[in-house]
Design an enzyme around this catalytic site. Sequence first.
Site, PDB file in Angstrom:
ATOM      1  N   CYS B 112       0.883  -1.164   0.000  1.00 30.01           N
ATOM      2  CA  CYS B 112       0.000   0.000   0.000  1.00 30.01           C
ATOM      3  C   CYS B 112       0.919   1.211   0.000  1.00 30.01           C
ATOM      4  O   CYS B 112       1.482   1.566   1.036  1.00 30.01           O
ATOM      5  CB  CYS B 112      -0.902   0.012   1.225  1.00 30.01           C
ATOM      6  SG  CYS B 112      -1.896   1.515   1.339  1.00 30.01           S
ATOM      7  N   CYS B 115      -0.689   4.320   2.230  1.00 31.07           N
ATOM      8  CA  CYS B 115      -0.823   4.264   3.696  1.00 31.07           C
ATOM      9  C   CYS B 115      -0.409   2.895   4.181  1.00 31.07           C
ATOM     10  O   CYS B 115       0.791   2.589   4.172  1.00 31.07           O
ATOM     11  CB  CYS B 115      -2.223   4.682   4.166  1.00 31.07           C
ATOM     12  SG  CYS B 115      -3.632   3.877   3.385  1.00 31.07           S
ATOM     13  N   SER B 116      -1.356   2.043   4.580  1.00 30.97           N
ATOM     14  CA  SER B 116      -0.956   0.770   5.184  1.00 30.97           C
ATOM     15  C   SER B 116      -2.028  -0.294   4.992  1.00 30.97           C
ATOM     16  O   SER B 116      -2.154  -1.184   5.820  1.00 30.97           O
ATOM     17  CB  SER B 116      -0.697   0.975   6.679  1.00 30.97           C
ATOM     18  OG  SER B 116      -1.836   1.565   7.285  1.00 30.97           O
ATOM     19  N   CYS B 117      -2.818  -0.206   3.910  1.00 34.35           N
ATOM     20  CA  CYS B 117      -3.914  -1.145   3.692  1.00 34.35           C
ATOM     21  C   CYS B 117      -3.375  -2.578   3.635  1.00 34.35           C
ATOM     22  O   CYS B 117      -2.369  -2.846   2.969  1.00 34.35           O
ATOM     23  CB  CYS B 117      -4.651  -0.809   2.399  1.00 34.35           C
ATOM     24  SG  CYS B 117      -5.393   0.830   2.461  1.00 34.35           S
TER      25      CYS B 117
END
Lengths: 219, 208
Positions: B112, B115-117
């Site tokens: 991702c 962000c941090s999906c």
Amino acid sequence: MNGVHDMGGMDGFGQVEVEANEPPFHHFWEGRVMAMSRAIGANGGINIDAQRFSRESLPPPVYLASSYYKKWFLALQQLMIGRGMVGADEVAAGHALRSSPPLQRGTFSLKDVARVTVRGSFHRDVSTSPAFKPGDKVRAKNINPTTHTRLPRYVRGHVGIVERINGSHVFPDSAAHGNGENPQWLYTVVFSGRELWGADADPTLKVSVEAFEPYLDPA
Amino acid sequence: MSAHDHDHGHDHDHGSELSEMQLRVRALETILTEKGYVDPAALDAIVETYETKIGPRNGARVVAKAWTDPAFKRALLDDASKAIGTLGHVSRVGDHLIAVENTPQRHNMIVCTLCSCYPWEMLGLPPIWYKAAPYRSRAVKDPRGVLADFGVALPQETEIRVWDSTAETRFLVLPMRPPGTEGWSEEQLADIVTRDSMIGTGLPKVQP
């Protein structure tokens, strides 16, 4: 927004460093920040897109120098101050100094936990048919909004192929800013490494993004 | 905001950031509790869920099942959320999960960049490296270099497919079943399915 969060293709950040047997949280406060973000998001009407935009909007030096959950904390606190849910004076005092209207869905309590530990659905029906089908050539638009978007810079202006249609989903570009869910068709679009990075790119590389229909033009 | 906030962005030593953050987070939780926004016991329950109930074992069971049950594997690759929903022993997965299969011709990696999906229900909370700049910046441009950081070298002709999780779809890599595991039970197989092998930065590990 063209922020430092949009990192795809940047150089200079060094090697990936893996921590063996990493725990879910490194400090007690990290778990509290994660839990508060989920709780206030769920019952206070702060959706995931608004939370992401708040993190992206941290000043670049703060974003780059802060740990992951510190970013979450700063963004959550800023959002709550911005929406009048918490006062800056209360943050400074470390206590509530006045009462506030209840959250939209009331106090986040034990009965609400299951709702935030299983993902909800972002699918929303739309009345239109998808404009593209698998195999279509598309160009990612050259857009540079100062607001929230999920179209990363590294694909803008580049041509790819639609691989999948993933249904119609809440549109983050709208939902982050209180402009409604405005659902849009969502596609997996694949780009060759050379299309994105030039002739020197790894010839075996293909990269896909999940692209909402408003991000795409026919090519 | 207090004058204290102007300190961000400067170097802290680890200890001072820790105590500062402990105090600031405790202050916010106190305010939210006093205002009746949150019950701290509900926060405890969220933390406990991610510390003890949801982790890579969920994903490993799905992979092991796919390795041993061709009909399940087809269903998984067709609609992962639906297929996993039929397994009673794995936690509910939520919508929009896509399983992507590694083959001798193609290796998949998940990132991702924005962000941090991450597929929390399958793998638990993401590790720090997944959320940090080195991985997010390089995975889409130099995935073989990233794989080298993990000690993984793939044949030069193998296609590398990187999936950037830019929406609410989530991805789970179905790694290749290693040779030498014929006749193993699902439970034995699940033991060799590492977290990283389901992100695409590692391969299943057969203990010598």
